[in-house]
Design an enzyme around this catalytic site. Structure first.
Site, PDB file in Angstrom:
ATOM      1  N   ARG A  27     -44.707  18.622  20.104  1.00 57.15           N
ATOM      2  CA  ARG A  27     -43.744  19.343  19.278  1.00 57.15           C
ATOM      3  C   ARG A  27     -42.787  20.209  20.098  1.00 57.15           C
ATOM      4  NH1 ARG A  27     -45.007  19.734  13.691  1.00 57.15           N
ATOM      5  NH2 ARG A  27     -46.129  17.845  13.183  1.00 57.15           N
ATOM      6  N   ARG A  31     -38.890  22.965  15.919  1.00 54.00           N
ATOM      7  CA  ARG A  31     -38.546  24.176  15.207  1.00 54.00           C
ATOM      8  C   ARG A  31     -38.361  25.432  16.042  1.00 54.00           C
ATOM      9  NH1 ARG A  31     -43.251  23.678  11.045  1.00 54.00           N
ATOM     10  NH2 ARG A  31     -44.176  22.884  12.949  1.00 54.00           N
ATOM     11  N   ARG A  40     -29.968  19.884  13.383  1.00 52.01           N
ATOM     12  CA  ARG A  40     -30.560  19.387  12.140  1.00 52.01           C
ATOM     13  C   ARG A  40     -29.871  19.909  10.879  1.00 52.01           C
ATOM     14  NH1 ARG A  40     -35.629  18.786  10.716  1.00 52.01           N
ATOM     15  NH2 ARG A  40     -34.604  18.788   8.709  1.00 52.01           N
ATOM     16  N   ASP A  76     -41.319  10.959  13.487  1.00 51.35           N
ATOM     17  CA  ASP A  76     -42.471  11.518  12.785  1.00 51.35           C
ATOM     18  C   ASP A  76     -43.480  10.412  12.520  1.00 51.35           C
ATOM     19  OD1 ASP A  76     -43.270  14.241  11.430  1.00 51.35           O
ATOM     20  OD2 ASP A  76     -44.054  12.630  10.176  1.00 51.35           O
ATOM     21  N   TYR A 151     -52.587  11.431   4.512  1.00 48.54           N
ATOM     22  CA  TYR A 151     -51.367  11.797   3.772  1.00 48.54           C
ATOM     23  C   TYR A 151     -51.163  10.897   2.561  1.00 48.54           C
ATOM     24  CZ  TYR A 151     -50.021  15.068   7.406  1.00 48.54           C
ATOM     25  OH  TYR A 151     -49.992  16.134   8.259  1.00 48.54           O
TER      26      TYR A 151
HETATM   27  O1  CP3 Z   1     -41.526  17.108  19.947  1.00 49.68           O
HETATM   28  C1  CP3 Z   1     -42.294  16.292  19.382  1.00 49.68           C
HETATM   29  O2  CP3 Z   1     -43.527  16.380  19.509  1.00 49.68           O
HETATM   30  C2  CP3 Z   1     -41.694  15.110  18.653  1.00 49.68           C
HETATM   31  C3  CP3 Z   1     -41.591  15.216  17.291  1.00 49.68           C
HETATM   32  C4  CP3 Z   1     -42.738  15.076  16.322  1.00 49.68           C
HETATM   33  C5  CP3 Z   1     -42.543  15.451  14.983  1.00 49.68           C
HETATM   34  N1  CP3 Z   1     -43.659  15.090  14.274  1.00 49.68           N
HETATM   35  C6  CP3 Z   1     -41.322  16.058  14.459  1.00 49.68           C
HETATM   36  C7  CP3 Z   1     -41.415  16.939  13.279  1.00 49.68           C
HETATM   37  C8  CP3 Z   1     -44.029  14.541  16.429  1.00 49.68           C
HETATM   38  C9  CP3 Z   1     -44.754  14.029  17.647  1.00 49.68           C
HETATM   39  C10 CP3 Z   1     -44.587  14.562  15.120  1.00 49.68           C
HETATM   40  C11 CP3 Z   1     -45.910  14.020  14.796  1.00 49.68           C
HETATM   41  C12 CP3 Z   1     -46.563  14.467  13.566  1.00 49.68           C
HETATM   42  N2  CP3 Z   1     -46.033  14.601  12.313  1.00 49.68           N
HETATM   43  C13 CP3 Z   1     -47.939  14.734  13.475  1.00 49.68           C
HETATM   44  C14 CP3 Z   1     -48.912  14.622  14.620  1.00 49.68           C
HETATM   45  C15 CP3 Z   1     -48.732  15.762  15.557  1.00 49.68           C
HETATM   46  C16 CP3 Z   1     -49.514  16.980  15.227  1.00 49.68           C
HETATM   47  O3  CP3 Z   1     -48.874  18.056  15.233  1.00 49.68           O
HETATM   48  O4  CP3 Z   1     -50.716  16.894  15.029  1.00 49.68           O
HETATM   49  C17 CP3 Z   1     -48.217  15.094  12.140  1.00 49.68           C
HETATM   50  C18 CP3 Z   1     -49.566  15.490  11.598  1.00 49.68           C
HETATM   51  C19 CP3 Z   1     -46.997  14.987  11.416  1.00 49.68           C
HETATM   52  C20 CP3 Z   1     -46.766  15.233   9.957  1.00 49.68           C
HETATM   53  C21 CP3 Z   1     -45.832  16.363   9.796  1.00 49.68           C
HETATM   54  N3  CP3 Z   1     -44.453  16.255   9.899  1.00 49.68           N
HETATM   55  C22 CP3 Z   1     -46.126  17.734   9.606  1.00 49.68           C
HETATM   56  C23 CP3 Z   1     -47.509  18.310   9.446  1.00 49.68           C
HETATM   57  C24 CP3 Z   1     -44.910  18.446   9.620  1.00 49.68           C
HETATM   58  C25 CP3 Z   1     -44.686  19.934   9.566  1.00 49.68           C
HETATM   59  C26 CP3 Z   1     -44.311  20.445   8.240  1.00 49.68           C
HETATM   60  C27 CP3 Z   1     -43.767  21.862   8.394  1.00 49.68           C
HETATM   61  O5  CP3 Z   1     -42.542  22.033   8.328  1.00 49.68           O
HETATM   62  O6  CP3 Z   1     -44.585  22.787   8.589  1.00 49.68           O
HETATM   63  C28 CP3 Z   1     -43.892  17.493   9.792  1.00 49.68           C
HETATM   64  C29 CP3 Z   1     -42.452  17.783   9.890  1.00 49.68           C
HETATM   65  C30 CP3 Z   1     -41.905  17.719  11.260  1.00 49.68           C
HETATM   66  N4  CP3 Z   1     -42.112  16.685  12.134  1.00 49.68           N
HETATM   67  C31 CP3 Z   1     -41.031  18.666  11.856  1.00 49.68           C
HETATM   68  C32 CP3 Z   1     -40.722  18.171  13.122  1.00 49.68           C
HETATM   69  C33 CP3 Z   1     -39.786  18.775  14.141  1.00 49.68           C
HETATM   70  C34 CP3 Z   1     -40.494  19.910  11.186  1.00 49.68           C
HETATM   71  C35 CP3 Z   1     -39.337  19.485  10.375  1.00 49.68           C
HETATM   72  C36 CP3 Z   1     -38.345  20.568  10.208  1.00 49.68           C
HETATM   73  O7  CP3 Z   1     -37.686  20.943  11.187  1.00 49.68           O
HETATM   74  O8  CP3 Z   1     -38.174  20.978   9.059  1.00 49.68           O
END
Ligand code: CP3
Length: 346
Positions: A27, A31, A40, A76, A151
């Site tokens: 990540r 954010r 974004r 994602d 999910y």
């Molecule tokens: O930098 C990186 O690692 C690449 C980007 C990345 C994202 N999601 C972008 C994202 C990666 C590797 C993921 C994988 C992902 N997505 C996982 C496995 C990684 C982990 O943390 O265990 C999981 C469980 C998800 C599902 C998911 N997508 C969640 C739980 C969330 C967060 C929700 C929140 O806003 O709290 C997302 C959204 C997400 N994926 C964001 C990003 C940058 C946030 C979106 C935003 O900016 O609003």
């Protein structure tokens, strides 16, 4: 032409000597960076993942800012499921939300497969990134079948995974059918990324730590193996396998067919190295909350991770889970400097 196989990350993934311990952050693109929020602005999360220009920009941001040893594709784990045709979205501050949760054999049978053409914008972004990154490798990724299934079955994020486990324990046949579909989607998504040029892949089974070793072995491992062995058969790229709270599962996650095991902050790396087969490098594992402490504390904890990491055949420095949203980017930049400076073997 640069040979990425000689990069610090790929050498560490193969357990070979490195010029310095490679470091990247799960990540890292996201954010915590103001430039991410700007890129974004006005775009939905999954919409952004299908815009090659946005994917390239957001993926590059942490590489420019931190000098990390790898980029991770901005995407994602639910993107390929959405691209296959499942009605889902990512809600800000919540996570993935599924319109019609998958709970019956008929729901599973109706799940579409992923047509690689549906994620062509991802392939285009990867090709662009490989050109821009030069000597820095790009990590591709997918969600593992259990985490994706959670999910889909729960309909959104879940702490206890109750419906998922009820399906798994109560209707084993439907569970295996669901997990196999998701394995096929994850594998197809990874193949697209590998064919477009990613150098390493990571399989995220973020929520597998909720399972006992016996249940993991029976219900989950065969399907994660489908993904990891499918990639092994497809291309020569290191496969990292990661989950949270998976201290009791590290050996099994390696047995599923991983080259590197990601470790959260709960198990020290020297202990983790004993839990995986000899010769398997580890990735991790500074507590993501530790970077909120004063710098001398962060530095001492990072040094401890580096020291313990030397017990493994190879070590890729990372946090034990993703960068938390309020993390100070300057602390991560300093952390990268420390890892590079202090891991150099005399
Ligand atoms: O930098 C990186 O690692 C690449 C980007 C990345 C994202 N999601 C972008 C994202 C990666 C590797 C993921 C994988 C992902 N997505 C996982 C496995 C990684 C982990 O943390 O265990 C999981 C469980 C998800 C599902 C998911 N997508 C969640 C739980 C969330 C967060 C929700 C929140 O806003 O709290 C997302 C959204 C997400 N994926 C964001 C990003 C940058 C946030 C979106 C935003 O900016 O609003």
């Amino acid at each position: 032409m640069v040979d990425l196989r000689d990069s610090a990350l790929l050498r560490a993934c193969r357990g070979e000597p490195v010029p310095h311990t490679p470091v990247w952050f799960m990540r890292q693109a996201g954010r915590s960076l103001p430039e991410y929020r700007a890129a974004r602005a006005g775009l939905g999360m999954l919409e952004s993942c299908l815009r090659p220009d946005v994917v390239v920009e957001v993926t590059m941001q942490p590489v420019r800012r931190y000098g990390v040893d790898a980029a991770i594709l901005f995407s994602d784990i639910v993107l390929p499921v959405k691209a296959a045709g499942v009605d889902l979205d990512i809600e800000p501050g919540v996570g993935p939300v599924v319109a019609n949760p998958v709970r019956s054999a008929a729901d599973v049978a109706a799940l579409p497969q992923l047509d690689p053409a549906a994620v062509e914008p991802v392939a285009e972004a990867v090709r662009g990134l490989v050109g821009e990154l030069g000597a820095t490798p790009l990590i591709g990724f997918a969600g593992a079948p259990f985490t994706l299934a959670s999910y889909l079955v729960e309909g959104g994020p879940s702490r206890e995974h109750v419906r998922t486990k009820a399906l798994m324990y109560g209707d084993e046949q439907t569970w295996h059918a669901l997990a196999d579909r998701l394995a096929q989607i994850a594998l197809a998504f990874l193949r697209v990324q590998v064919d477009a040029g990613v150098s390493v892949v990571q399989l995220f089974d973020s929520w597998a730590g909720t399972l006992s070793a016996d249940d993991y072995t029976r219900y989950v491992l065969p399907h994660s193996r489908t993904v990891l062995e499918g990639i092994r058969a497809h291309a020569d790229v290191p496969r990292i396998h990661f989950g949270v709270g998976t201290g009791e599962l590290l050996g099994l996650m390696a047995a599923a067919g991983a080259d590197v095991i990601g470790v959260d902050w709960r198990v020290p790396l020297d202990e983790a190295a004993k839990r995986v087969p000899a010769g398997i490098p580890v990735q991790g594992n500074l507590d993501p909350a530790a970077v909120f402490a004063p710098w001398p504390v962060v530095a001492e904890r990072a040094r401890d991770v580096l020291r313990r990491g030397t017990a493994a055949t190879g070590h890729v420095f990372n946090l034990g889970h993703g960068v938390l949203p309020d993390t100070d980017p300057d602390v991560l930049a300093r952390l990268v400097e420390l890892v590079h400076a202090e891991s150099v073997t005399p």
